[in-house]
Design a protein around this motif. Structure first.
Motif, PDB file in Angstrom:
ATOM      1  N   VAL A 568      84.070  19.924  46.598  1.00 29.84           N
ATOM      2  CA  VAL A 568      84.004  21.691  45.978  1.00 29.84           C
ATOM      3  C   VAL A 568      82.602  21.810  46.709  1.00 29.84           C
ATOM      4  N   LYS A 569      81.471  21.116  46.796  1.00 26.31           N
ATOM      5  CA  LYS A 569      80.022  21.281  46.547  1.00 26.31           C
ATOM      6  C   LYS A 569      80.080  21.789  48.522  1.00 26.31           C
ATOM      7  N   LEU A 570      80.572  20.774  49.213  1.00 31.17           N
ATOM      8  CA  LEU A 570      80.672  21.030  50.306  1.00 31.17           C
ATOM      9  C   LEU A 570      81.494  22.131  51.079  1.00 31.17           C
ATOM     10  N   PHE A 571      82.388  22.332  50.355  1.00 28.88           N
ATOM     11  CA  PHE A 571      82.847  24.226  50.292  1.00 28.88           C
ATOM     12  C   PHE A 571      82.032  24.890  50.710  1.00 28.88           C
ATOM     13  N   LEU A 572      81.711  25.003  49.291  1.00 27.94           N
ATOM     14  CA  LEU A 572      81.110  25.754  48.869  1.00 27.94           C
ATOM     15  C   LEU A 572      79.510  26.078  49.552  1.00 27.94           C
ATOM     16  N   ARG A 573      78.740  25.183  49.788  1.00 28.24           N
ATOM     17  CA  ARG A 573      77.935  24.789  50.847  1.00 28.24           C
ATOM     18  C   ARG A 573      78.179  25.786  52.556  1.00 28.24           C
ATOM     19  N   ARG A 574      79.402  25.629  52.723  1.00 34.90           N
ATOM     20  CA  ARG A 574      79.863  25.816  54.149  1.00 34.90           C
ATOM     21  C   ARG A 574      80.061  27.222  54.109  1.00 34.90           C
ATOM     22  N   ARG A 575      80.890  27.893  52.643  1.00 35.64           N
ATOM     23  CA  ARG A 575      80.862  29.316  52.100  1.00 35.64           C
ATOM     24  C   ARG A 575      79.807  30.039  52.036  1.00 35.64           C
ATOM     25  N   LEU A 576      78.690  29.327  51.459  1.00 34.98           N
ATOM     26  CA  LEU A 576      77.351  30.258  51.201  1.00 34.98           C
ATOM     27  C   LEU A 576      76.382  30.008  52.161  1.00 34.98           C
ATOM     28  N   TYR A 577      77.056  29.583  53.828  1.00 33.50           N
ATOM     29  CA  TYR A 577      75.795  29.308  54.843  1.00 33.50           C
ATOM     30  C   TYR A 577      74.439  30.241  55.009  1.00 33.50           C
ATOM     31  N   THR A 578      75.499  31.765  54.584  1.00 31.80           N
ATOM     32  CA  THR A 578      74.408  32.942  55.371  1.00 31.80           C
ATOM     33  C   THR A 578      73.264  33.583  54.140  1.00 31.80           C
ATOM     34  N   GLN A 579      73.654  32.724  52.802  1.00 32.92           N
ATOM     35  CA  GLN A 579      72.954  33.770  51.964  1.00 32.92           C
ATOM     36  C   GLN A 579      72.098  31.750  51.552  1.00 32.92           C
ATOM     37  N   ASN A 580      72.059  30.684  51.805  1.00 30.49           N
ATOM     38  CA  ASN A 580      71.105  29.441  51.761  1.00 30.49           C
ATOM     39  C   ASN A 580      70.471  30.132  50.504  1.00 30.49           C
ATOM     40  N   ASP A 581      71.428  30.036  49.202  1.00 26.93           N
ATOM     41  CA  ASP A 581      70.997  29.975  48.208  1.00 26.93           C
ATOM     42  C   ASP A 581      70.991  29.284  46.949  1.00 26.93           C
ATOM     43  N   GLN A 582      70.300  28.029  46.460  1.00 29.53           N
ATOM     44  CA  GLN A 582      71.131  26.991  45.384  1.00 29.53           C
ATOM     45  C   GLN A 582      71.552  27.730  44.295  1.00 29.53           C
ATOM     46  N   LYS A 583      71.075  29.185  44.099  1.00 28.00           N
ATOM     47  CA  LYS A 583      71.244  29.427  42.776  1.00 28.00           C
ATOM     48  C   LYS A 583      72.409  30.052  42.848  1.00 28.00           C
ATOM     49  N   ALA A 584      73.164  30.428  43.994  1.00 29.11           N
ATOM     50  CA  ALA A 584      74.426  31.053  44.585  1.00 29.11           C
ATOM     51  C   ALA A 584      75.510  29.852  44.240  1.00 29.11           C
ATOM     52  N   LEU A 585      75.110  28.715  44.572  1.00 27.76           N
ATOM     53  CA  LEU A 585      75.698  27.770  45.102  1.00 27.76           C
ATOM     54  C   LEU A 585      75.669  27.376  43.806  1.00 27.76           C
ATOM     55  N   ASP A 586      74.903  27.270  42.504  1.00 24.97           N
ATOM     56  CA  ASP A 586      74.995  26.479  41.388  1.00 24.97           C
ATOM     57  C   ASP A 586      75.924  27.431  40.564  1.00 24.97           C
ATOM     58  N   PHE A 587      75.737  28.814  40.774  1.00 26.93           N
ATOM     59  CA  PHE A 587      76.845  29.360  39.342  1.00 26.93           C
ATOM     60  C   PHE A 587      77.830  29.185  40.494  1.00 26.93           C
ATOM     61  N   GLN A 588      78.120  29.233  42.066  1.00 22.99           N
ATOM     62  CA  GLN A 588      79.827  29.065  42.179  1.00 22.99           C
ATOM     63  C   GLN A 588      81.133  28.021  41.374  1.00 22.99           C
ATOM     64  N   GLN A 589      79.715  26.742  41.342  1.00 15.27           N
ATOM     65  CA  GLN A 589      80.590  25.447  40.763  1.00 15.27           C
ATOM     66  C   GLN A 589      80.281  26.087  39.792  1.00 15.27           C
ATOM     67  N   HIS A 590      80.176  26.989  38.642  1.00 21.41           N
ATOM     68  CA  HIS A 590      80.435  26.717  37.454  1.00 21.41           C
ATOM     69  C   HIS A 590      82.125  27.150  36.966  1.00 21.41           C
ATOM     70  N   TYR A 591      82.210  27.695  38.498  1.00 24.69           N
ATOM     71  CA  TYR A 591      83.637  27.998  37.227  1.00 24.69           C
ATOM     72  C   TYR A 591      84.778  26.360  38.171  1.00 24.69           C
ATOM     73  N   ALA A 592      84.058  25.809  38.606  1.00 29.68           N
ATOM     74  CA  ALA A 592      85.789  24.004  38.678  1.00 29.68           C
ATOM     75  C   ALA A 592      84.018  23.625  37.359  1.00 29.68           C
ATOM     76  N   VAL A 593      82.989  23.099  37.531  1.00 31.32           N
ATOM     77  CA  VAL A 593      82.770  22.923  35.519  1.00 31.32           C
ATOM     78  C   VAL A 593      84.396  22.960  35.194  1.00 31.32           C
ATOM     79  N   LEU A 594      84.070  24.365  34.828  1.00 33.76           N
ATOM     80  CA  LEU A 594      84.834  25.212  33.658  1.00 33.76           C
ATOM     81  C   LEU A 594      86.242  23.945  33.359  1.00 33.76           C
ATOM     82  N   LEU A 595      86.594  24.419  34.661  1.00 31.32           N
ATOM     83  CA  LEU A 595      88.188  23.742  34.963  1.00 31.32           C
ATOM     84  C   LEU A 595      88.063  21.988  34.743  1.00 31.32           C
ATOM     85  N   SER A 596      87.339  21.562  35.534  1.00 26.03           N
ATOM     86  CA  SER A 596      87.070  19.618  34.524  1.00 26.03           C
ATOM     87  C   SER A 596      86.894  19.874  33.019  1.00 26.03           C
ATOM     88  N   CYS A 597      86.066  20.988  32.843  1.00 21.41           N
ATOM     89  CA  CYS A 597      85.760  20.652  31.014  1.00 21.41           C
ATOM     90  C   CYS A 597      86.926  21.542  30.517  1.00 21.41           C
TER      91      CYS A 597
END
Length: 662
Positions: A568-597
């Protein structure tokens, strides 16, 4: 000085209390299952905060102080489970108990948990303001609360995960149409064993995602070394006589050797942890005692965000708990055939709970702030507490010139486990409590309100967990102990910490600890400590010990879950490479964290719910619809479930918009 929101006033309402009780029951039940299954408990505060936000939305409320109080009480369910479920099942394993007496277990959990709350209050001010303590989970929880207040934190993914986890778990443990794990062992030659295991548990996959790749990778690789390489080597060099060998007996004998290697590794890791903590612990303890002995003047104005429960109430509660622990030990400890005058040892045990309990609570609180609740070495602390109690008891018996008879060995081990369980309860609560109090500090909440809600959460969990333990024991069994004949050993709950403690205490009093196997584990740990010290490598020492102990059928789904996290992290890094924003990456990963919870919550709760009718009927195949001889098809469906979960994780992150907070 922190700014306190006007919403903070009068947030302990009937709604908060009822929701706290409801969520504390859910998290206590699910944590009990995980503690018995794999001995690993991910921090419950984030799932509790998310669930609290979701339910409060039904009341059109986004008050972060209400949410924080609810998650504080609810997460106590996980902490109480860590204290009692990591220790008390050892009494079943050594044969002292044949079931979990309800009221006795309630008392152990309740007194240990309440002591942990009292111990953590004088430690709060020093620990939450110590610069070197990062409190990673507290910062994450505070961020989640802020996201919920800004109306951008969605709950749909958690509901999807809950539904999928519950459905898969019912298919595995209820309908039996899908395997929960597959193991295959072969005998080469006359007595050499070789094999593998693979697990499909959705709960463990969710836990693996939450724990993360770095810790789980070490655990998985060590598990492969232990069961895929060490077991064949043990069976080759120390083969059982061919005339008496069979596969089940061989797995039991060599599995026991591997467990003692893991125990030696865990003890060494715990000792190293304690040595590293001596200096910071001394500093925090000195300052805390100074604050306790020289309280702030009454005339001094204290901010609402710094007010603990009044000192006079704490001292009164501590006195009541001391008397309660004394009467509990008088009733519970089997001392009649160990001491002619057991009152002296009871006083020693009470003093041990107070002194060692406070020391270990401080250590757990410190490490909770340093690395978080999940990574805090709670298991090593608990093992150290129990081992020290066993050595004290053995020393007292030696001074009296007593040599234990066979009938007294189980009693001596039981005494150590029961006293150690109360200490473990206080340490685990402090481990969780300090993190929650830091969350309150970050958002400007009143500590005394959180401390009241922690008391509520401990009381609720203490009454729920013993029943759930007995329920799961009736259906699945515990290690090699089964309450009924004909139960499936593959479904047995491994309870790694409790099993290690059972072996440790029995070895102390039987004088038959396998020092050779434990020495191998200690030697492995010394090498890893040197590697960590002399290089930039940071290997999780406790992860190594746990990896040696866990079977492959439990470590593999944890590893698969961590691989999903990496993907998931690699997919989002590739998807968000134009933004280069760690906060954006962390925010998008929240969805997968919710799923795992959701996966963890849905699967564990379904397992507990299914266990109720199975326990009442005494028939583990009550809901089974697939014939037992169709095992191969169940294995294939289990494998397909892994692929399906991977697809769901990919779908969740792919379909979300690339939105981000401003």
């Amino acid at each position: 000085m922190q700014l306190v929101d006007s919403e903070q006033s009068a947030v302990i309402t009937l709604r908060v209390i009822l929701l706290s009780i409801f969520l504390a029951v859910i998290l206590a039940a699910s944590s009990t299952y995980l503690a018995l299954k794999v001995g690993i408990l991910p921090a419950a505060s984030i799932p509790a905060a998310i669930l609290a936000m979701a339910i409060l939305r039904l009341f059109n409320s986004r008050n972060i102080f209400e949410t924080n109080l609810i998650q504080t009480a609810a997460s106590a369910g996980e902490a109480v489970a860590g204290g009692i479920v990591f220790t008390v099942p050892a009494l079943i394993i050594i044969g002292y108990w044949h079931h979990f007496p309800y009221l006795e277990n309630v008392a152990i959990a309740l007194l240990g948990g309440l002591l942990g709350i009292l111990f953590s209050i004088p430690l709060r001010k020093i620990l939450i303001k110590t610069p070197q303590l990062y409190f990673p989970e507290a910062k994450a929880i505070a961020e989640v609360l802020q996201l919920g207040k800004k109306k951008i934190f969605h709950i749909g993914e958690m509901l999807i995960g809950t539904g999928v986890g519950a459905l898969l778990e019912f298919a595995q443990s209820g309908l039996k149409i899908m395997a929960s794990a597959v193991e295959k062992w072969w005998v080469l030659g006359q007595s050499n064993i070789l094999g593998f295991g693979l697990g499909f548990s959705p709960a463990l996959i969710g836990v693996g995602y939450l724990i993360g790749f770095n810790v789980v990778l070490i655990l998985f690789l060590v598990s492969i070394l232990a069961w895929g390489i060490s077991l064949p080597l043990l069976s080759f060099f120390a083969a059982l006589p061919p005339s008496t060998f069979d596969l089940e007996k061989g797995l039991a004998v060599y599995g026991s050797d591997i467990h003692y290697i893991g125990l030696g590794a865990m003890l060494s890791a715990g000792l190293w942890t304690l040595l590293n903590l001596l200096k910071p612990f001394y500093q925090s303890l000195r300052i805390s005692l100074q604050g306790l002995l020289h309280p702030v003047s009454v005339k001094t104005t204290v901010l609402a965000s710094e007010q603990d429960l009044p000192r006079r109430y704490l001292l009164s509660a501590l006195l009541v708990l001391i008397v309660s622990v004394y009467f509990l030990f008088t009733y519970l400890l089997p001392l009649q055939n160990l001491f002619h005058a057991p009152q002296f040892f009871i006083l020693v045990a009470v003093l041990y709970v107070l002194v060692i309990g406070f020391v270990f609570a401080a250590i757990c609180g410190y490490f909770s702030g340093l690395v978080g609740v999940t990574a805090s070495p709670g298991s090593a602390i608990i093992i150290a507490a129990l081992l020290l109690m066993a050595l004290i008891l053995r020393g007292l018996l030696f001074l009296k010139g007593w040599e234990l008879l066979t009938t007294q060995l189980a009693n001596a081990a039981a005494v150590s486990i029961m006293v150690g369980a109360v200490v473990a309860g206080s340490a685990c609560i402090a481990n969780d409590n300090i993190q929650d109090l830091k969350v309150g500090h970050l958002i400007g909440a009143a500590p005394w309100q959180q401390q009241l809600m922690l008391i509520l959460g401990v009381v609720v969990a203490a009454f729920v967990i013993p029943y759930v333990m007995q329920l799961l024991f009736n259906v699945y069994g515990l290690t090699t102990v089964f309450p009924h004949s004909g139960m499936d050993p593959k479904l047995s709950l491994s309870a790694p910490p409790a099993a290690m403690m059972a072996g440790l205490t029995q070895g102390v009093f039987n004088h038959d600890l396998p020092w050779g196997m434990m020495g191998i584990g200690a030697a492995v740990m010394v090498v890893l400590i040197l590697l960590n010290t002399l290089s930039r490598v940071n290997i999780s020492l406790l992860g190594v010990g746990m990896g040696i102990y866990l079977p492959l059928s439990s470590s593999t789904p944890l590893f698969i879950g961590s691989l999903f996290a990496v993907a998931v992290k690699l997919f989002l890094r590739r998807r968000l490479y134009t933004q280069n924003d760690q906060k954006a990456l962390d925010f998008q990963q929240h969805y997968a964290v919710l799923l795992s919870c959701g996966l963890v919550a849905g699967a564990t709760l379904m397992d507990v719910l299914v266990a109720i009718p199975l326990s009442i009927s005494g028939n583990p195949r009550l809901f089974a619809i697939m014939p037992a001889n169709w095992l191969a098809y169940a294995n294939y469906l289990g494998l397909l479930s892994l692929l399906g979960l991977g697809f769901i994780f990919f779908w969740v992150v792919k379909t979300k918009k690339l939105s981000m907070l401003e």
